[in-house]
Design an enzyme around this catalytic site. Structure first.
Site, PDB file in Angstrom:
ATOM      1  N   SER A  97       0.922  -1.042  -0.455  1.00 44.12           N
ATOM      2  CA  SER A  97       0.107   0.341  -0.324  1.00 44.12           C
ATOM      3  C   SER A  97       1.416   0.966  -0.212  1.00 44.12           C
ATOM      4  CB  SER A  97      -1.317  -0.107   1.006  1.00 44.12           C
ATOM      5  OG  SER A  97      -2.079   0.851   0.592  1.00 44.12           O
ATOM      6  N   ASP A 241      -2.457   6.476  -4.006  1.00 46.00           N
ATOM      7  CA  ASP A 241      -0.997   5.307  -3.247  1.00 46.00           C
ATOM      8  C   ASP A 241      -0.773   4.730  -4.694  1.00 46.00           C
ATOM      9  OD1 ASP A 241      -3.683   3.817  -3.176  1.00 46.00           O
ATOM     10  OD2 ASP A 241      -2.294   3.533  -1.005  1.00 46.00           O
ATOM     11  N   ASP A 243      -1.442   1.448  -4.143  1.00 50.05           N
ATOM     12  CA  ASP A 243      -2.002   0.257  -5.036  1.00 50.05           C
ATOM     13  C   ASP A 243      -3.790   0.882  -5.075  1.00 50.05           C
ATOM     14  OD1 ASP A 243      -2.473   0.846  -2.210  1.00 50.05           O
ATOM     15  OD2 ASP A 243      -3.689  -1.859  -1.775  1.00 50.05           O
ATOM     16  N   ASP A 245      -6.334   2.201  -4.019  1.00 53.11           N
ATOM     17  CA  ASP A 245      -7.278   2.908  -2.783  1.00 53.11           C
ATOM     18  C   ASP A 245      -7.728   4.211  -2.267  1.00 53.11           C
ATOM     19  OD1 ASP A 245      -5.167   2.034  -1.106  1.00 53.11           O
ATOM     20  OD2 ASP A 245      -6.223   0.276  -0.220  1.00 53.11           O
TER      21      ASP A 245
HETATM   22 MG    MG Z   1      -3.401   1.589  -0.463  1.00 57.33          MG
END
Ligand code: MG
Length: 453
Positions: A97, A241, A243, A245
């Site tokens: 993340s 970010d 990844d 999300d």
């Molecule tokens: Mg993330």
């Protein structure tokens, strides 16, 4: 911060200093054993350690008889959607993340594309510790295949939502600047924005995994994006970010909305279109409570963590939910935080209202949040929390996650971190000065209580 952590949501650590391929193989053998075979979707963010981790993950899963569907470099929400679309038994998103470049991690998903809950996660941890893995014979070993359509599937599902009208957005011909911090955003956002008829300018758009700045989409890390939005005279700026999300928004004036305002803006739009309650974690801005009053609905609060919010959303049939760090969850798409979805919802709101991004920001209930932390020598802080409860016993308190003390127009939330020896102190008020003062007061209280222990 320790260099290796195992929790119900998965395992994360520093590559070369904690998180080894042996551990990754063991962990995925445990997950494959727990699932008992079946189809597992595997996707990863753009980190340079991703291929190594992926190969260890695949070896572990295949050895237990699981069939791996490799969907390549993509956002975590794309993995979540692919698990549902491909009717898989589970999934693994390989991503740390917003953690720095040297980290990597596995996030485990169940057959509904949701993160594992406490019971499921503890079962996997138990299987890791017992190390009794399902090692199948050569003729029962799992297969692997590559599936290249997962990102297209994700975009199509967003554009098909009742809440999103791509033609309406396209008519506005928005100029948008996007900072993907060289994460997985570059694999999905160019195509999404093209299909929304936007002129998109990307900075740090190549998914090289070599992050060009600190990867958490906080205002202090987004100065380049703010400058480019202004220089290009763009309508809006977006940052995600690694990844994808979490989403941060920058106004046409080059000013960050503040991370809380991604969810606030999305809630404001979604509740103008559909009925149902809101589910957010305990630290999310009071702005959503004000919006609940405006739209005549209610707010449910949960512990901090995506799975707690997602589970409650399912239970109460929420209209929308999420977390204040830029994580928007819309249940008709999937029960996970999704930045591409959030971009579509924000652009819809602008297109429909005809307002500028800065006007949208100012039209929302205004609160300011201060985020502080107290370093600790030990993790057990229950006596400190008890002491605070006693001290503030005449005030309204909430103990769903640590302690939250509430007044009509401000609150403070004190919560021990699950992963680090720190106490997080978040405070919110109508001005930043008041929020900081409230946080400072509680930090003094905690320090006093620590001293008297
Ligand atoms: Mg993330």
């Amino acid at each position: 911060m320790p260099n290796l952590m195992m929790s119900i949501s998965g395992i994360r650590g520093v590559i070369g200093d904690g998180l080894t391929p042996q551990l990754i193989v063991n962990f995925t053998q445990a997950f494959g054993t727990y699932l008992g075979g079946g189809k597992i979707v595997v996707g990863r963010d753009s980190r340079v350690t991703g291929p190594m981790v992926k190969h260890a993950v695949m070896a572990g899963l295949i050895s237990t008889g699981c069939d791996v569907v490799d969907i390549g470099v993509c956002p975590t929400p794309t993995v979540q959607m692919a698990v549902m679309n491909l009717k898989a038994r589970g999934g693994i998103a390989i991503t740390a993340s917003h953690n720095p470049i040297e980290w990597n991690a596995l996030k485990l998903l169940d057959s509904s594309g949701m993160f594992l809950d406490e019971v499921q996660g503890n079962n996997v941890i138990k299987a890791v510790n017992e190390a009794k893995f399902r090692n199948v014979a050569w003729d029962q070993i799992g297969k692997s295949e590559i599936y290249e359509q997962a990102i297209d599937d994700h975009i199509k599902a967003i554009l098909k939502l009742n809440l999103v009208n791509p033609d309406q957005i396209a008519k506005r011909k928005y100029k948008v600047v996007v900072d993907c911090v060289n994460g997985a955003g570059g694999t999905i956002l160019p195509a999404l924005l093209q299909q929304l008829g936007c002129e998109a300018i990307f900075i740090n758009g190549e998914p090289t995994g070599l992050f060009s700045h600190k990867p958490e989409p906080l205002a202090e890390n987004l100065t380049e994006l703010c400058e480019v939005v202004k220089a290009e005279k763009a309508d809006i700026g977006f940052a995600v970010d690694p990844d994808v999300d979490r989403l941060a928004i920058i106004s046409e004036q080059g000013k960050p909305f503040g991370e809380e305002y991604t969810l606030t803006a999305a809630v404001n739009y979604v509740l103008s279109k559909k009925d149902g309650p809101i589910v957010v974690n305990a630290s999310v801005s009071q702005a959503v409570d004000d919006l609940a009053v405006k739209f005549n609905t209610r707010v449910y609060r949960t512990k901090v963590g995506e799975i707690y919010v997602a589970q409650k959303m399912k239970e109460v049939k929420a209209a929308i939910g999420g977390e204040g760090n830029g994580g928007v969850i819309l249940p008709e798409l999937h029960l996970g935080r999704d930045a591409p979805l959030a971009i579509a919802l924000i652009l819809m709101q602008l297109a429909e209202s005809g307002t500028k991004a800065s006007e949208l920001h100012l039209s929302l209930p205004q609160y300011f949040q201060a985020k502080n932390r107290i370093e600790l020598k030990e993790l057990d802080v229950s006596s400190v929390l008890d002491g605070l409860l006693k001290k503030y016993q005449t005030e309204k308190t909430d103990t769903i996650d640590g302690i939250k003390i509430l007044w009509p127009d401000r609150w403070v939330h004190i919560r021990p971190s699950n992963t680090e020896p720190i106490i997080r102190v978040y405070s919110e008020a109508k001005t930043m000065e008041e929020a900081e003062a409230l946080g400072f007061q509680l930090i003094q209280d905690v320090k006093q209580l620590l001293k008297s222990k």
